[in-house]
Design an enzyme around this catalytic site. Structure first.
Site, mmCIF file in Angstrom:
data_model
loop_
_atom_site.group_PDB
_atom_site.id
_atom_site.type_symbol
_atom_site.label_atom_id
_atom_site.label_comp_id
_atom_site.label_asym_id
_atom_site.label_seq_id
_atom_site.Cartn_x
_atom_site.Cartn_y
_atom_site.Cartn_z
ATOM 1 N N ASN B 71 -22.063 -33.834 21.063
ATOM 2 C CA ASN B 71 -23.483 -33.654 21.353
ATOM 3 C C ASN B 71 -23.646 -32.854 22.621
ATOM 4 O O ASN B 71 -22.850 -32.956 23.553
ATOM 5 C CB ASN B 71 -24.198 -35.005 21.459
ATOM 6 C CG ASN B 71 -24.156 -35.585 22.859
ATOM 7 O OD1 ASN B 71 -24.936 -35.206 23.738
ATOM 8 N ND2 ASN B 71 -23.216 -36.497 23.092
ATOM 9 N N ASN B 129 -24.838 -41.846 36.299
ATOM 10 C CA ASN B 129 -24.081 -40.954 35.413
ATOM 11 C C ASN B 129 -23.576 -39.770 36.234
ATOM 12 O O ASN B 129 -24.330 -38.850 36.524
ATOM 13 C CB ASN B 129 -24.996 -40.500 34.270
ATOM 14 C CG ASN B 129 -24.309 -39.544 33.314
ATOM 15 O OD1 ASN B 129 -23.116 -39.292 33.429
ATOM 16 N ND2 ASN B 129 -25.068 -39.014 32.376
ATOM 17 N N CYS B 132 -21.836 -36.491 32.943
ATOM 18 C CA CYS B 132 -22.333 -35.871 31.721
ATOM 19 C C CYS B 132 -21.781 -34.452 31.592
ATOM 20 O O CYS B 132 -21.944 -33.637 32.494
ATOM 21 C CB CYS B 132 -23.841 -35.832 31.702
ATOM 22 S SG CYS B 132 -24.442 -35.085 30.179
ATOM 23 N N LYS B 167 -20.791 -44.542 36.160
ATOM 24 C CA LYS B 167 -20.232 -44.192 34.849
ATOM 25 C C LYS B 167 -19.282 -43.016 34.999
ATOM 26 O O LYS B 167 -19.692 -41.906 35.363
ATOM 27 C CB LYS B 167 -21.355 -43.857 33.874
ATOM 28 C CG LYS B 167 -20.850 -43.593 32.462
ATOM 29 C CD LYS B 167 -21.983 -43.648 31.465
ATOM 30 C CE LYS B 167 -21.513 -43.373 30.062
ATOM 31 N NZ LYS B 167 -22.614 -43.463 29.100
ATOM 32 N N THR B 195 -18.459 -39.209 27.481
ATOM 33 C CA THR B 195 -17.862 -38.411 26.406
ATOM 34 C C THR B 195 -16.789 -37.452 26.932
ATOM 35 O O THR B 195 -16.784 -37.082 28.103
ATOM 36 C CB THR B 195 -18.948 -37.601 25.690
ATOM 37 O OG1 THR B 195 -19.681 -36.873 26.669
ATOM 38 C CG2 THR B 195 -19.884 -38.503 24.921
HETATM 39 C C1 LIG Z 1 -26.239 -38.230 21.528
HETATM 40 C C2 LIG Z 1 -25.658 -38.850 22.758
HETATM 41 C C3 LIG Z 1 -26.365 -38.806 23.958
HETATM 42 C C4 LIG Z 1 -25.837 -39.355 25.112
HETATM 43 N N1 LIG Z 1 -26.570 -39.323 26.262
HETATM 44 C C5 LIG Z 1 -26.081 -39.912 27.397
HETATM 45 C C6 LIG Z 1 -26.848 -39.945 28.583
HETATM 46 O O1 LIG Z 1 -27.987 -39.477 28.644
HETATM 47 N N2 LIG Z 1 -26.290 -40.511 29.684
HETATM 48 C C7 LIG Z 1 -25.036 -41.068 29.677
HETATM 49 O O2 LIG Z 1 -24.600 -41.585 30.699
HETATM 50 N N3 LIG Z 1 -24.305 -41.061 28.539
HETATM 51 C C8 LIG Z 1 -24.787 -40.502 27.406
HETATM 52 N N4 LIG Z 1 -24.035 -40.510 26.256
HETATM 53 C C9 LIG Z 1 -22.677 -41.101 26.263
HETATM 54 C C10 LIG Z 1 -22.665 -42.537 25.730
HETATM 55 O O3 LIG Z 1 -23.446 -43.392 26.543
HETATM 56 C C11 LIG Z 1 -21.234 -43.069 25.616
HETATM 57 O O4 LIG Z 1 -20.656 -43.061 26.900
HETATM 58 C C12 LIG Z 1 -20.375 -42.233 24.674
HETATM 59 O O5 LIG Z 1 -21.105 -41.830 23.556
HETATM 60 C C13 LIG Z 1 -19.118 -42.954 24.216
HETATM 61 O O6 LIG Z 1 -19.425 -44.087 23.441
HETATM 62 P P1 LIG Z 1 -19.416 -44.096 21.832
HETATM 63 O O7 LIG Z 1 -18.139 -43.476 21.404
HETATM 64 O O8 LIG Z 1 -19.557 -45.541 21.467
HETATM 65 O O9 LIG Z 1 -20.592 -43.298 21.427
HETATM 66 C C14 LIG Z 1 -24.552 -39.962 25.078
HETATM 67 C C15 LIG Z 1 -23.848 -40.006 23.883
HETATM 68 C C16 LIG Z 1 -24.371 -39.466 22.717
HETATM 69 C C17 LIG Z 1 -23.574 -39.540 21.456
#
Ligand SMILES: Cc1cc2nc3c(=O)[nH]c(=O)nc-3n(C[C@H](O)[C@H](O)[C@H](O)COP(=O)(O)O)c2cc1C
Ligand SMILES: Cc1cc2nc3c(=O)[nH]c(=O)nc-3n(C[C@H](O)[C@H](O)[C@H](O)COP(=O)(O)OP(=O)(O)OC[C@H]3O[C@@H](n4cnc5c(N)ncnc54)[C@H](O)[C@@H]3O)c2cc1C
Ligand code: FES
Lengths: 253, 305
Positions: B71, B129, B132, B167, B195
């Protein structure tokens, strides 16, 4: 909005690569409106990981119908499911077409698989409004007429119907249309929607279009499906939640 | 009352269970509340908030990959003011701890956001965060720079009494060094991981599938990486860890706890099954009963190596 496991009743191949799937899903059938979509989990494991969005093609009693072509692995898996196997449906999602209103004639414009939502639209309004349907595709194989009535065909290569795109086909027939008493409902590829937007604005035709975008969630939590708004430049609209149907004047296609 | 004790502590933050919903995967709670009883969850982490609203990146923002997704949303969010005016009233109706995730382009902006939000009593903690991968200004630079992470932690710490969670980015060589600097700078906990940087190209057009070229990889594909990062921190630094990355079911939660997580966040799974977090809580309870685990938090860092 529901998440339900619903059994497949029947899968029918209606064109070279196009399938109609009938699914028994009373909850969804009862609440779905024309133009809404479903987000379907085609596999129980992590491949493919995300759900796949499909328009509600039609509703009949407790059954819903999907129309899809095989594009990649997800649609291949869906087409291969046996009758009686269940699929996990999330929906109905998004806003449907706004079918009420003072117009007398609904002009349906379907490009290729953009025909998918219109059997349901046709069923919903055929006793209340006149319907003029324009169906187009690149070649004969892409012209999908399932569930449609009184249609005018067109193809880019002239293999069937009018030779040219579906917007040019509409333009040809413009004298048949009372613009102030008509409303256009369209779905198809972006290039078609763009041409249609220009045409409708130029001719002062009210027009709603169903748009597409890659989606992760389908209900507003991932922000993955932005579409540019003509009203607000500081933020995007979301195709899944604010759409997929928009008045053509409200979006940049 | 639950038959077993699922409660966990993250520093001074007490949660009824270890299941949190990850930032960016729950919006501001409204949509997911149609599927899940928010009151059952451990906590909700908001989409990253910045001082001013952000429009985010143009489409395409999302692409699917094997066992994951990329993403590049670009931190689209309503901004701190609108969050307080329009979003908090809904969240106030629920008895679920709210953790505000903050993203910024400068240390001053992180501090300013925290300062504004800290007086709102519904907010129980902050998740900063620094990791990112989807914004050009800020984001990764912070997450890759130990001094900057220490500095942000200390400055945010100075303007709030609420728990400060940092984070962390997985896109570094030694994540434990970052966890250590968070601890040394007064941070209460770390979240691991955000991510991983990834990309995907169309083989016919030779163009990137995502407008931003790179995106953040999430989903089951990243779970082994996330587990290794949590374990690394757990073995080297004495700080509470919130495990994140590819959790798809209750077994994944247990695995994260064993390698060192005090709690976990569920992300991508919410898109596929928004009812899953609630189910997982029930399944954790069943696991505890079946395995005679009286207190789930006893599993944290129970690894045998
Ligand atoms: C579409 C999307 C948007 C995200 N937006 C944020 C965000 O705004 N801030 C943040 O700290 N992490 C964001 N993340 C990261 C998630 O909080 C998480 O750390 C990451 O997706 C790993 O977990 P998962 O594999 O269970 O999705 C986002 C992830 C996705 C998929
Ligand atoms: C609101 C909405 C309604 C839709 N309704 C229908 C419908 O009624 N019938 C139908 O056949 N298709 C419909 N689609 C498109 C459908 O979702 C895609 O065809 C499907 O996701 C492809 O899945 P796959 O696993 O077979 O292909 P994948 O392997 O995922 O992809 C194959 C190709 O399809 C493209 N693709 C992936 N997702 C989409 C998408 N959301 N839209 C367009 N292209 C995409 C990919 O970029 C790739 O080039 C709709 C899409 C949306 C957003
Ligand atoms: S698909 Fe997730 S917000 Fe639209």
């Amino acid at each position: 909005m529901f998440i339900v496991n619903s059994p497949i009743v029947e899968t029918k191949q209606v064109h070279e690569n196009i399938f109609i799937q009938k699914i028994h899903s009373p909850e969804v059938a009862q609440s779905a409106k024309p133009g809404q979509f479903l987000n379907i989990r085609v596999s129980e494991n992590t491949f493919p990981l995300l759900r796949r969005p499909f328009s509600v093609c039609d509703v009949e009693g407790e059954n819903i119908y999907l129309m899809f072509n095989i594009l990649g692995e997800g649609t291949k898996m869906l087409a291969r499911k046996n009758n009686g196997e269940t699929i996990d449906i999330l929906g109905p999602l998004g806003n449907g077409f706004n079918l009420d209103g003072k117009y007398e004639t609904a002009i349906i414009i379907a490009g290729g698989l953009g025909a998918a939502p219109f059997p349901f639209v046709t069923r919903a309004i055929k006793n209340k409004k006149n319907i003029l349907t324009f169906v187009g595709g690149r070649t004969e194989q892409d012209v999908v007429t399932y569930g449609l009535e009184n249609y005018v065909l067109s193809s880019d290569d002239g293999s069937v119907g009018f030779k040219g795109n579906v917007v040019q086909s509409l333009e040809q027939d413009l004298e048949r249309i009372n613009i102030s008493k008509s409303k256009v409902f369209a779905c198809g590829p972006n290039a078609m929607l763009r041409a249609l937007k220009d045409f409708c604005i130029k001719n002062d035709l009210d027009c709603e279009v169903s748009t597409e975008c890659a989606m992760a969630c389908g209900f507003g939590i991932c922000q993955g499906c932005p579409i540019e708004s003509t009203q607000q430049s500081d933020k995007y609209l979301l195709v899944c939640k604010d759409g997929p149907v928009f008045n053509v004047k409200d979006i940049v296609i | 009352m639950s038959k077993v004790d699922l409660s966990v502590n993250i520093g001074s933050l007490k949660l009824r269970n270890p299941i949190l919903l990850a930032s960016g995967t729950v919006g501001y709670g409204n949509e997911i509340s149609e599927f899940s009883d928010l009151n059952k969850l451990g906590a909700i982490v908001t989409k990253s908030l910045s001082l001013k609203p952000r429009k985010g990146n143009p489409p395409q923002r999302i692409v699917e990959t094997p066992a994951g997704m990329l993403n590049a949303i670009g931190l689209a969010n309503v901004g701190v003011d609108e969050f307080l005016k329009e979003k908090i009233p809904f969240l106030k109706k629920y008895d679920v701890p709210l953790i505000c995730n903050i993203a910024a382009s400068s240390v001053e902006e992180y501090v300013e956001c925290t300062r504004i939000l800290t007086s709102e009593e519904t907010i129980k903690a902050f998740e900063i965060n620094v990791s990112c991968p989807n914004v050009k200004d800020g984001g990764l630079q912070f997450g890759n720079d130990i001094k900057a992470v220490g500095n942000v932690t200390a400055k945010v710490r100075a303007v709030t009494n609420k728990p400060v969670i940092i984070k962390l980015s997985p896109n570094v060589s030694y994540i434990f060094e970052f966890a250590q600097v968070v601890k040394d700078s007064g941070g209460d906990a770390v979240s691991a991981i955000n991510t991983l940087v990834g990309t995907s190209f169309n083989i016919f057009t030779k163009k990137p599938k995502i407008f931003n070229i790179n995106g953040g990889l999430s989903g089951p594909a990243i779970k082994p990486v996330a587990l290794a990062k949590v374990l690394e921190i757990s073995r080297k630094v004495d700080i509470p860890i919130i495990g994140i990355g590819g959790i798809m079911n209750w077994k994944d939660v247990i695995e994260f706890m064993i390698v060192g997580a005090s709690a976990v966040q569920i992300g991508t799974l919410n898109f596929i099954d928004p009812t899953a977090p609630e189910k997982i809580i029930k399944e954790l309870e069943d696991y505890c009963i079946a395995n005679k685990v009286e207190k789930l938090s006893n599993l944290t860092a129970s690894y045998i190596i």
